[in-house]
Design a protein around this motif. Sequence first.
Motif, PDB file in Angstrom:
ATOM      1  N   ILE A 255       0.925  -1.180   0.032  1.00 45.53           N
ATOM      2  CA  ILE A 255      -0.099   0.151  -0.150  1.00 45.53           C
ATOM      3  C   ILE A 255       0.995   1.215   0.231  1.00 45.53           C
ATOM      4  CG2 ILE A 255      -1.676   1.240   1.099  1.00 45.53           C
ATOM      5  CD1 ILE A 255      -2.574  -1.397   2.569  1.00 45.53           C
ATOM      6  N   PRO A 256       0.869   2.085  -1.262  1.00 43.61           N
ATOM      7  CA  PRO A 256       1.803   3.170  -1.264  1.00 43.61           C
ATOM      8  C   PRO A 256       1.172   4.390  -0.492  1.00 43.61           C
ATOM      9  CG  PRO A 256       0.599   3.042  -3.211  1.00 43.61           C
ATOM     10  CD  PRO A 256       0.392   1.875  -2.358  1.00 43.61           C
ATOM     11  N   TYR A 257       2.162   5.269  -0.263  1.00 43.65           N
ATOM     12  CA  TYR A 257       1.729   6.733   0.257  1.00 43.65           C
ATOM     13  C   TYR A 257       1.034   7.532  -0.532  1.00 43.65           C
ATOM     14  CZ  TYR A 257       2.354  11.403   1.976  1.00 43.65           C
ATOM     15  OH  TYR A 257       1.823  12.594   2.235  1.00 43.65           O
ATOM     16  N   HIS A 258       0.131   7.952  -0.418  1.00 37.79           N
ATOM     17  CA  HIS A 258      -0.637   9.109  -1.239  1.00 37.79           C
ATOM     18  C   HIS A 258      -0.904  10.245  -0.545  1.00 37.79           C
ATOM     19  CE1 HIS A 258      -0.964   6.339  -4.722  1.00 37.79           C
ATOM     20  NE2 HIS A 258      -1.693   5.405  -4.088  1.00 37.79           N
ATOM     21  N   PRO A 259      -0.498  11.290  -0.939  1.00 33.80           N
ATOM     22  CA  PRO A 259      -0.969  12.574   0.048  1.00 33.80           C
ATOM     23  C   PRO A 259      -2.313  12.817   0.049  1.00 33.80           C
ATOM     24  CG  PRO A 259       1.167  13.076  -1.560  1.00 33.80           C
ATOM     25  CD  PRO A 259       0.396  11.586  -1.773  1.00 33.80           C
ATOM     26  N   ARG A 260      -3.020  13.423   1.058  1.00 35.86           N
ATOM     27  CA  ARG A 260      -4.283  13.778   0.880  1.00 35.86           C
ATOM     28  C   ARG A 260      -4.482  14.860  -0.067  1.00 35.86           C
ATOM     29  NH1 ARG A 260      -3.659  14.079   6.882  1.00 35.86           N
ATOM     30  NH2 ARG A 260      -4.096  16.381   6.210  1.00 35.86           N
ATOM     31  N   GLU A 261      -5.635  15.237  -0.514  1.00 34.91           N
ATOM     32  CA  GLU A 261      -5.896  16.359  -1.511  1.00 34.91           C
ATOM     33  C   GLU A 261      -5.816  17.805  -0.652  1.00 34.91           C
ATOM     34  OE1 GLU A 261      -9.574  15.838  -3.249  1.00 34.91           O
ATOM     35  OE2 GLU A 261      -9.050  14.034  -4.485  1.00 34.91           O
ATOM     36  N   ASP A 262      -6.080  17.657   0.713  1.00 32.35           N
ATOM     37  CA  ASP A 262      -6.135  18.839   1.315  1.00 32.35           C
ATOM     38  C   ASP A 262      -4.572  19.271   2.010  1.00 32.35           C
ATOM     39  OD1 ASP A 262      -6.260  16.710   3.038  1.00 32.35           O
ATOM     40  OD2 ASP A 262      -7.509  17.977   4.694  1.00 32.35           O
ATOM     41  N   GLN A 263      -3.440  18.226   1.710  1.00 32.89           N
ATOM     42  CA  GLN A 263      -2.504  18.260   2.249  1.00 32.89           C
ATOM     43  C   GLN A 263      -1.661  19.594   1.694  1.00 32.89           C
ATOM     44  OE1 GLN A 263      -0.560  14.739   3.830  1.00 32.89           O
ATOM     45  NE2 GLN A 263       1.398  15.229   2.591  1.00 32.89           N
ATOM     46  N   GLU A 264      -0.621  20.012   2.307  1.00 28.40           N
ATOM     47  CA  GLU A 264       0.433  20.972   1.655  1.00 28.40           C
ATOM     48  C   GLU A 264       1.329  20.321   0.550  1.00 28.40           C
ATOM     49  OE1 GLU A 264       2.688  22.730   4.767  1.00 28.40           O
ATOM     50  OE2 GLU A 264       1.022  23.089   5.979  1.00 28.40           O
ATOM     51  N   ILE A 265       1.358  21.044  -0.439  1.00 35.44           N
ATOM     52  CA  ILE A 265       2.368  20.290  -1.287  1.00 35.44           C
ATOM     53  C   ILE A 265       3.799  20.449  -1.059  1.00 35.44           C
ATOM     54  CG2 ILE A 265       3.100  20.710  -3.902  1.00 35.44           C
ATOM     55  CD1 ILE A 265       0.339  22.022  -4.511  1.00 35.44           C
ATOM     56  N   GLY A 266       4.503  19.504  -1.486  1.00 38.01           N
ATOM     57  CA  GLY A 266       5.897  19.423  -0.884  1.00 38.01           C
ATOM     58  C   GLY A 266       6.335  18.052  -0.268  1.00 38.01           C
ATOM     59  N   PRO A 267       7.572  17.856  -0.116  1.00 40.02           N
ATOM     60  CA  PRO A 267       8.121  16.458   0.401  1.00 40.02           C
ATOM     61  C   PRO A 267       7.734  16.590   1.762  1.00 40.02           C
ATOM     62  CG  PRO A 267       9.943  18.008   0.119  1.00 40.02           C
ATOM     63  CD  PRO A 267       8.753  18.734  -0.756  1.00 40.02           C
ATOM     64  N   VAL A 268       7.401  15.165   2.375  1.00 37.56           N
ATOM     65  CA  VAL A 268       7.122  15.212   3.936  1.00 37.56           C
ATOM     66  C   VAL A 268       8.204  14.005   4.462  1.00 37.56           C
ATOM     67  CG1 VAL A 268       4.929  15.519   3.552  1.00 37.56           C
ATOM     68  CG2 VAL A 268       5.598  13.122   3.323  1.00 37.56           C
ATOM     69  N   TRP A 269       8.257  14.057   5.672  1.00 35.91           N
ATOM     70  CA  TRP A 269       9.393  13.274   6.451  1.00 35.91           C
ATOM     71  C   TRP A 269       8.702  12.669   7.463  1.00 35.91           C
ATOM     72  CZ3 TRP A 269      10.926  17.428   3.649  1.00 35.91           C
ATOM     73  CH2 TRP A 269      12.040  17.166   3.017  1.00 35.91           C
ATOM     74  N   ALA A 270       8.868  11.383   7.590  1.00 38.93           N
ATOM     75  CA  ALA A 270       8.028  10.464   8.800  1.00 38.93           C
ATOM     76  C   ALA A 270       9.033  10.198  10.007  1.00 38.93           C
ATOM     77  CB  ALA A 270       7.987   9.063   7.933  1.00 38.93           C
TER      78      ALA A 270
END
Length: 314
Positions: A255-270
């Motif tokens: 199951i891959p990571y899919h950003p939410r539509e309302d999430q800020e654009i740009g890379p994320v760190w876990a």
Amino acid sequence: MVAGRVMVVGGTHGNERNAPWLLEAWRRHPALLRRSDLALELVLGNSAAHAAGVRYLDRDLNRSFVPALLDAPGPGDRELERARELLALHGPGGSHPCLVALDLHSTTAAMGNSLVVYGRRSADLALAAGVQQRLGLPIYLHEQDRAQTGYLVERWPCGLVVEVGPVPQGVIQEPICRQSQLALEAALEVLAQARSGALRLPQRLVVHRHLGSLDLPRHGDGSPAAVVHPQRQNRDWQPVAAGDPLFLTAEGATIPYHPREDQEIGPVWAVFINEAAYGEKGIALSLTRRESWPVEPSWGQALADLARELQSPG
């Protein structure tokens, strides 16, 4: 501001054994801890849970410092009563007042030696910047999460959390203890320099700003439908891109990571990937945005104003 000490807390969670072990060692042999000429209050946070070897008895002590709960009439559960007791003893207006809270934690997640800052108080940011300048520690800025509130350090004028891992719950390991002490001594050095007027902060502070948390995929009955993907496990402080493996089902489906539509654009760190204690909170990992902020002069001034009221030993 009333004069006060620096409160060093271990065992806010009763099954985190490394910091309480250090507290006992420092009580028996004070010379083991470089105190930077600051008066310290060494406090076992959740003493009852520590004795029982569990994270907490009734509720998470590190979510019990909610003003509405603290101010509610009548007795509360055991952790709420302990929170009230800690404030009565060591709060800024307590019988043995403290102005700074340094809360030492360990984690099952591969966070390394790291700091957690709650919100954007100027003195907290200055203290974190000073420690980062000395040790290069990553900083998790936790804010704007309505589901996770009531942290201990928020009730003191200045406070940081030290998080070191990975280490299993209930286990004491020398590297975890050594890194915890290293971070604590760096924080005490920053406070001492702020008190003397000798503190020079870096030009920038790098933070990982909290965006939100993700739970494991779940079946209709609430049981986990997948686990953290092995390519994501133990990769705290690493970027996550759209399409990267995030979870893995028992059948072997990724199951891959899919950003939410309302999430800020740009890379994320876990961060806090697969922390054992967060399963009950519905958190498999948290997502952050890495940002570099200019260090404001007002931060250092706020810390200096507070630090001038810190007591020396004796």
